[in-house]
Design an enzyme around this catalytic site. Sequence first.
Site, mmCIF file in Angstrom:
data_model
loop_
_atom_site.group_PDB
_atom_site.id
_atom_site.type_symbol
_atom_site.label_atom_id
_atom_site.label_comp_id
_atom_site.label_asym_id
_atom_site.label_seq_id
_atom_site.Cartn_x
_atom_site.Cartn_y
_atom_site.Cartn_z
ATOM 1 N N GLY A 98 0.825 -1.195 0.000
ATOM 2 C CA GLY A 98 0.000 0.000 0.000
ATOM 3 C C GLY A 98 0.859 1.244 0.000
ATOM 4 O O GLY A 98 2.041 1.194 0.375
ATOM 5 N N GLN A 109 2.954 9.918 1.323
ATOM 6 C CA GLN A 109 4.263 9.263 1.281
ATOM 7 C C GLN A 109 5.076 9.647 0.048
ATOM 8 O O GLN A 109 6.272 9.369 -0.016
ATOM 9 C CB GLN A 109 4.109 7.738 1.332
ATOM 10 C CG GLN A 109 3.592 7.223 2.662
ATOM 11 C CD GLN A 109 3.447 5.725 2.630
ATOM 12 O OE1 GLN A 109 2.418 5.215 2.218
ATOM 13 N NE2 GLN A 109 4.483 5.008 3.027
ATOM 14 N N CYS A 143 6.143 -0.546 6.519
ATOM 15 C CA CYS A 143 5.732 0.649 5.778
ATOM 16 C C CYS A 143 6.856 1.021 4.823
ATOM 17 O O CYS A 143 8.031 0.958 5.202
ATOM 18 C CB CYS A 143 5.478 1.788 6.772
ATOM 19 S SG CYS A 143 4.963 3.331 6.007
ATOM 20 N N LEU A 144 6.515 1.413 3.608
ATOM 21 C CA LEU A 144 7.551 1.797 2.636
ATOM 22 C C LEU A 144 8.323 3.030 3.097
ATOM 23 O O LEU A 144 9.421 3.282 2.613
ATOM 24 C CB LEU A 144 6.932 2.041 1.258
ATOM 25 C CG LEU A 144 6.386 0.796 0.546
ATOM 26 C CD1 LEU A 144 5.782 1.174 -0.798
ATOM 27 C CD2 LEU A 144 7.466 -0.255 0.366
ATOM 28 N N HIS A 180 -3.951 0.773 7.709
ATOM 29 C CA HIS A 180 -2.623 1.397 7.680
ATOM 30 C C HIS A 180 -2.615 2.621 6.765
ATOM 31 O O HIS A 180 -2.115 3.691 7.136
ATOM 32 C CB HIS A 180 -1.605 0.349 7.206
ATOM 33 C CG HIS A 180 -0.204 0.831 7.107
ATOM 34 N ND1 HIS A 180 0.812 0.361 7.909
ATOM 35 C CD2 HIS A 180 0.379 1.758 6.279
ATOM 36 C CE1 HIS A 180 1.951 0.980 7.592
ATOM 37 N NE2 HIS A 180 1.714 1.831 6.603
ATOM 38 N N GLU A 181 -3.205 2.484 5.560
ATOM 39 C CA GLU A 181 -3.153 3.578 4.585
ATOM 40 C C GLU A 181 -4.090 4.721 4.967
ATOM 41 O O GLU A 181 -3.739 5.890 4.809
ATOM 42 C CB GLU A 181 -3.464 3.060 3.181
ATOM 43 C CG GLU A 181 -2.499 1.987 2.666
ATOM 44 C CD GLU A 181 -1.024 2.333 2.821
ATOM 45 O OE1 GLU A 181 -0.660 3.522 2.726
ATOM 46 O OE2 GLU A 181 -0.226 1.409 3.059
ATOM 47 N N HIS A 200 -2.469 6.911 7.425
ATOM 48 C CA HIS A 200 -1.497 7.851 6.850
ATOM 49 C C HIS A 200 -2.149 9.199 6.506
ATOM 50 O O HIS A 200 -1.526 10.253 6.624
ATOM 51 C CB HIS A 200 -0.897 7.283 5.561
ATOM 52 C CG HIS A 200 0.351 6.475 5.756
ATOM 53 N ND1 HIS A 200 1.483 6.978 6.357
ATOM 54 C CD2 HIS A 200 0.653 5.201 5.395
ATOM 55 C CE1 HIS A 200 2.427 6.030 6.359
ATOM 56 N NE2 HIS A 200 1.948 4.939 5.786
HETATM 57 NI NI NI Z 1 2.832 3.123 5.489
#
Ligand code: NI
Length: 154
Positions: A46, A51, A90-91, A132-133, A136
């Site tokens: 995701g 991000q 997480c990226l 999670h997304e 963000h």
């Molecule tokens: Ni993330």
Amino acid sequence: MALRQIVKFGDDILRKKSRPVTNFDERLWQLLDDMKETMASQQGAGLAAVQVGVLRRVVVVDVRDKHGVIELVNPEIISEEGTQCGGEGCLSAPNVWENVERPNVVTVKAQDRYGKEFTITGSALLARAFCHEVDHLDGILFTDHVKNDTPAEK
Ligand code: NI
């Protein structure tokens, strides 16, 4: 399409609240396409627009199931059921992996890239990715959910 640079933990932008999308135009489509390419290039599950430095309520999710890549614009979690606990990363934090408790089934209301409203229900990994997304978009990071309980003193 183009790869975008992923913002890493520690950057203040990750703590900001993203604004709703109001224009469903080519600029949004370009953002979505770039986000999908960027997520795929990192084998991510995701990615939220913040991000890649864009404070808009836009998310892409891909847990490699029957849904394929999911685009969510202005997503909102409208129901949650059960709980699951599992590893999450997480990226924006390439070397961090933590156990996080999440609901096991989540229904999201969102718009597609043309502004059309839809709902989608995900369980297990997909539910985790939705939570999670969407977090963000409100400046919440998965590490905020880690229970860092110090043992009670005897
Ligand atoms: Ni993330």
